[in-house]
Write a protein that holds these residues in place. Structure first.
Motif, short mmCIF file in Angstrom:
data_model
loop_
_atom_site.label_atom_id
_atom_site.label_comp_id
_atom_site.label_asym_id
_atom_site.label_seq_id
_atom_site.Cartn_x
_atom_site.Cartn_y
_atom_site.Cartn_z
N ASP A 59 0.82 -1.22 0.00
CA ASP A 59 0.00 0.00 0.00
C ASP A 59 0.86 1.27 0.00
O ASP A 59 0.54 2.23 -0.68
CB ASP A 59 -0.94 0.02 1.21
N TRP A 60 1.92 1.28 0.78
CA TRP A 60 2.75 2.47 0.91
C TRP A 60 3.60 2.74 -0.34
O TRP A 60 4.17 3.81 -0.48
CB TRP A 60 3.65 2.40 2.15
N GLU A 61 3.65 1.80 -1.26
CA GLU A 61 4.42 1.99 -2.50
C GLU A 61 3.55 2.52 -3.64
O GLU A 61 4.07 2.98 -4.66
CB GLU A 61 5.05 0.67 -2.93
N LEU A 62 2.24 2.48 -3.48
CA LEU A 62 1.33 2.86 -4.56
C LEU A 62 1.44 4.33 -4.96
O LEU A 62 1.28 4.68 -6.12
CB LEU A 62 -0.11 2.51 -4.19
N GLU A 63 1.75 5.19 -4.00
CA GLU A 63 1.91 6.61 -4.30
C GLU A 63 3.09 6.81 -5.26
O GLU A 63 3.02 7.60 -6.20
CB GLU A 63 2.12 7.41 -3.02
N GLU A 64 4.16 6.08 -5.04
CA GLU A 64 5.34 6.16 -5.90
C GLU A 64 5.02 5.63 -7.31
O GLU A 64 5.47 6.19 -8.30
CB GLU A 64 6.50 5.37 -5.28
N VAL A 65 4.24 4.57 -7.38
CA VAL A 65 3.81 4.02 -8.68
C VAL A 65 2.98 5.06 -9.43
O VAL A 65 3.15 5.27 -10.63
CB VAL A 65 3.01 2.71 -8.48
N GLU A 66 2.10 5.71 -8.70
CA GLU A 66 1.26 6.75 -9.31
C GLU A 66 2.11 7.89 -9.85
O GLU A 66 1.86 8.40 -10.95
CB GLU A 66 0.27 7.27 -8.26
#
Length: 145
Positions: free
Chosen positions: A74-81
């Protein structure tokens, strides 16, 4: 001298066959591996070419599909975005070749003047570059100055 010139080169993607997705400067001013180090660490194929990460859909469309070693937390999704926002608007143009771009000029064309500016140390006393690069000065004099 190469250490001065190399950071100022980037790429304009055409067919994506000569530009590395993660390691070359083509999407912004720094390579994606430095802009998104946590995603780069998870990348399945760190040496991928841009055209290998692009999936063509129809005649003009397509999408980016970088492969990763595992699903994201979950905490990596912002970076993917952020990565996909960076890639937004970029696409492969099969009818064009990749080309080199000089990042230190507005039009992407290499000029000795722009290289000189990158080499010039920042100081309060300004070197009289306007006189040297003046078009009224004979080229031989300008070169030797």
């Amino acid at each position: 001298m190469g250490y001065l010139v190399t950071p100022s080169f980037g790429f304009v993607v055409g067919d994506g066959k000569k530009v590395r997705f993660w390691k070359d400067k083509w999407c912004g001013t720094i390579p994606l591996c430095k802009a998104f180090p946590s995603l780069y660490a998870l990348a399945s194929y760190k040496e991928a070419w841009v055209n290998e990460v692009w999936t063509a859909e129809g005649e003009r469309g397509g999408s980016w599909n970088p492969c990763f070693n595992r699903p994201f937390n979950d905490w990596e999704l912002e970076e993917v975005e952020k990565l996909f926002c960076c890639l937004e608007g970029k696409k492969i143009r099969v009818d064009e070749e990749d080309r080199v771009r000089w990042m230190d000029s507005k039009d992407g064309v290499f000029l000795v003047k722009s290289l000189y500016r990158t080499m010039q140390p920042v100081s309060l006393v300004s070197f009289p570059s306007k006189m040297i690069w003046n078009s009224c000065v004979q080229p031989k004099l300008s070169f030797f100055a």
